[in-house]
Structure formats: structure tokens, C-alpha cells
Write an enzyme that holds these catalytic residues in place. Sequence first.
Site, PDB file in Angstrom:
ATOM      1  NE  ARG A 160       1.774  -7.099   1.596  1.00  0.00           N
ATOM      2  CZ  ARG A 160       1.512  -8.401   1.866  1.00  0.00           C
ATOM      3  NH1 ARG A 160       1.924  -8.955   2.996  1.00  0.00           N
ATOM      4  NH2 ARG A 160       0.844  -9.120   1.000  1.00  0.00           N
TER       5      ARG A 160
ATOM      6  CE1 TYR B 197       5.500  17.676   9.552  1.00  0.00           C
ATOM      7  CE2 TYR B 197       4.088  15.747   9.744  1.00  0.00           C
ATOM      8  CZ  TYR B 197       4.739  16.685   8.963  1.00  0.00           C
ATOM      9  OH  TYR B 197       4.614  16.631   7.605  1.00  0.00           O
TER      10      TYR B 197
ATOM     11  CG  ASP C 191       9.257  12.895  14.886  1.00  0.00           C
ATOM     12  OD1 ASP C 191      10.358  12.984  14.296  1.00  0.00           O
ATOM     13  OD2 ASP C 191       8.171  13.021  14.298  1.00  0.00           O
TER      14      ASP C 191
ATOM     15  CE  LYS D 114       9.857  15.995   6.215  1.00  0.00           C
ATOM     16  NZ  LYS D 114       9.118  15.899   7.460  1.00  0.00           N
TER      17      LYS D 114
HETATM   18  C1  LIG Z   1       7.877  15.463   7.955  1.00  0.00           C
HETATM   19  C2  LIG Z   1       7.705  15.023   9.358  1.00  0.00           C
HETATM   20  C3  LIG Z   1       6.877  13.933   9.679  1.00  0.00           C
HETATM   21  C4  LIG Z   1       6.068  13.202   8.647  1.00  0.00           C
HETATM   22  O1  LIG Z   1       6.855  12.555   7.721  1.00  0.00           O
HETATM   23  P1  LIG Z   1       6.454  12.289   6.180  1.00  0.00           P
HETATM   24  O2  LIG Z   1       7.634  11.603   5.642  1.00  0.00           O
HETATM   25  O3  LIG Z   1       6.131  13.605   5.557  1.00  0.00           O
HETATM   26  O4  LIG Z   1       5.226  11.411   6.209  1.00  0.00           O
HETATM   27  C5  LIG Z   1       6.809  13.554  11.015  1.00  0.00           C
HETATM   28  N1  LIG Z   1       7.481  14.217  11.979  1.00  0.00           N
HETATM   29  C6  LIG Z   1       8.269  15.277  11.708  1.00  0.00           C
HETATM   30  C7  LIG Z   1       8.991  15.972  12.808  1.00  0.00           C
HETATM   31  C8  LIG Z   1       8.407  15.712  10.392  1.00  0.00           C
HETATM   32  O5  LIG Z   1       9.185  16.790  10.122  1.00  0.00           O
END
Ligand SMILES: *Cc1c(COP(=O)(O)O)cnc(C)c1O
Length: 390
Positions: free
Chosen positions: A50, A102, A174, A199
Site C-alpha cells: 500500500r 469531466y 487534467d 484512457k
Molecule cells: C475518465 C476521466 C476521469 C476519471 O477517471 P477514472 O479513471 O474513470 O476514475 C477524469 N478526468 C477525465 C478528463 C476523464 O476522461
Amino acid sequence: MKRNLKPETVAAGNGIATDETYGAVTPPIYLSSTFAFEGFERSGPYDYSRTANPSRALLADTIARLEGGSGAIITCSGMSAVDLLLSRLSADELVVAPHDCYGGTYRLLANRSERGHFSVSFVNQADETALAAAMEQYPALVLIETPSNPLMRVVDIERISKRAKDVGAKVAVDNTFLTPALQRPLSLGADYVIHSTTKYLNGHSDVVGGALVCAEASEVEEFASWANITGVTGAPFDSYLTLRGVRTLFPRMGRQQSNAKHIASYLNKHPQVSVVHYPGLPDHPGHRIAGRQQSGFGAMLSFELKGGVAAVRPFVEALSVFTLAESLGGVESLAAHPASMTHLGMGASAREAAGIGDGLLRLSIGVEAVNDLITDLEEGFGAIQDRTAA
Ligand SMILES: *Cc1c(COP(=O)(O)O)cnc(C)c1O
């Protein structure tokens, strides 16, 4: 790995051929939850997974190098990376977030502020007056998402960062949609970069994960310590898979972006499409800023069907190469209908305010043969016409 290597080389090679036990070329995976002490009162470099784990540490090091940060914390989802960043805020502090951020981030910010953990102000950051008014409230943190989801609005990271610095605010970007292959926010003045590694970084739609990259080394330590306290760190197996994905980040991005460019210009000329949102198109409002702060226009786009919501069903039902699904950034192409899927929870009025129409479709373009993708879209358009003719 040596410093001063090009990012392509770091992505492909960080950790390669470093195994001292057997000379394994691919770095081994360490699934162990616990590590033997070297002796009484003497722990080794790792003690409990962890807190820290070699597979996770290698992924963190790779992403941090790619973003040009001092270090990164790998979390179990993109949302937990956002939440880790928010964990340091106190009740009297303000977060300025994009009005079209998001959906999950919007929900998290709204819920935490309702519980009194901090205040939040959702602002159209492209609107100079609104941005100036927000800065006058001395926020502690400014959150940026560019390009935005699903309308691909682009904001100027360097400019907003400078404004934020002037009032003593920290800046987080982000960078999920572009990855460090196409945009490096720390070099534009940001303090943190957030990723949903789910992603593009992983890129194969088989891991949910996140990362928080910090410019300052002291902050890496602070956030790593908090991630250990709350237990949001990512699993070693997920880290291994994500690192496997990162090795092909640049070629995947290059191919996906080139496919997206073709599809954007195909859609832009299509009589059944009213508008295409892709920063690579010269008439996109963010084209100039994107050209300056990005090293490519990415592989996400959205477009509005002229037939509105009535056209959406026949269109998506006729697709067979594109899959109707949420998420993005994988090697396979996906189509999503924000109003009924990713942005349903926002509610109709917030969607309307953000400009997300009921006939809007979002595409995540994969690595397939571009002609197959275009033929598939052509079948979608044909199905709308059949439906109207019937
Ligand atoms: C998918 C996404 C998130 C959240 O991520 P998860 O892995 O689904 O928790 C945050 N910001 C953006 C721009 C995203 O596309």
C-alpha cells in the site's frame, strides 16, 4: 535510465533491461503485498505494497519523466487522483473549476463542497471577465481541463497559470485527453498534472487507474504519504499493464491522431452534420491556442447530427466498427452519446448551459484502418436517411 533522453525513448524504454536477478528485458511484476526485512529493525527499500511497490514505482517514475515532474503518485482510478489533490484543501479554501469539467470531477467537487470540505466555483475559463472575477476571490486551487469533454473547448494553460500565480493559487491540469505525448502542462506553468490512466496512457481499455504528477519534490512526498494513509494507491498488476501500454503511447497517439484528423474533415464536409468540434480544424475557436500549447490535436472529437436526438438512435445502431460505450483513449474506436451516457447525471439544464445538445455524439478514434471507420460512419448516416424515408 539516463536523463536527457527524448520522451519517445523514455516511454518505450524506462525500466527495460534493469533486472539484476535474471537479466529480464521486460521489468518483472512484483505482486507481493509485503517485503522481507533485511534484518531486525532494518527494512529493505520496500516493506508493504500500500505504501510502495516496485511495479507501481516504475510506472510513477515513467509518467513523471514524461510530464517533466519531480514524481508521481499512482492511484486506483482517475477520480482518486483528483480526490487526492483535493484532500489538502480546507473548509475556508476555494477551488475554481471549469464549468464544463469531466462529469465525475464535477460530481466530486459538488459533493465535497456541499459537505463543507471546501468551496467550489465553476467558471467558464475562456471568458476573461468570469476568470478575472474568480481570481479576485483568491482561490487556493485552479483546476484546468483542456481540451474539455465533450465539446473540445481549449483554454490557454500558460495564461491561466500566470493569473493563478498572481493571486497565490496552485494550478492543476487534467491532461487525460492529450497525455504528455501531446501536451506538457508543467512546462506551461502548472503545479500538478492529473491523469485518468484508464484512457490513453494505458490505452487498451483493461485497467482503471490514475496518476497525480507534481512539479515539486516535497509535494510528491506529501501526497504519497496521504495516499498511503487513505489507501488509494494503485494495484501492482494494474501498474504493470499500464506501463505495458505506456511503451506504445507515442505510436498509438500518432496513429489515432492521424485517423481523427481524417474523420474530422470527413464529418466537417458531411451534409448531415451541423458542427464538428475538433481543435485541429482551422475554424475551431481553440485552434490557435491548441496549435501553440499542444504538439498535436489529439484523437477525440464530437459532432452534432442535423437530425438532432431523433437521428441518434438509427445512427448509433448502424455502427459496427465503432462500439457504443463510455470511456476513451483505447486502441478501439468508441462512440458515445453524452446526453444519455457520460453527461446524463449533469441534468438537462446544466447540459444546455454547457452547450451539450441532445444530437451530440463523441468519438474516441482508435488505430483501425481509417477507411473502415469512415465506411462505418457512412452506414450510420445512411440509416438516418432510411429512417426518415420510412
Ligand atoms: C475518465 C476521466 C476521469 C476519471 O477517471 P477514472 O479513471 O474513470 O476514475 C477524469 N478526468 C477525465 C478528463 C476523464 O476522461
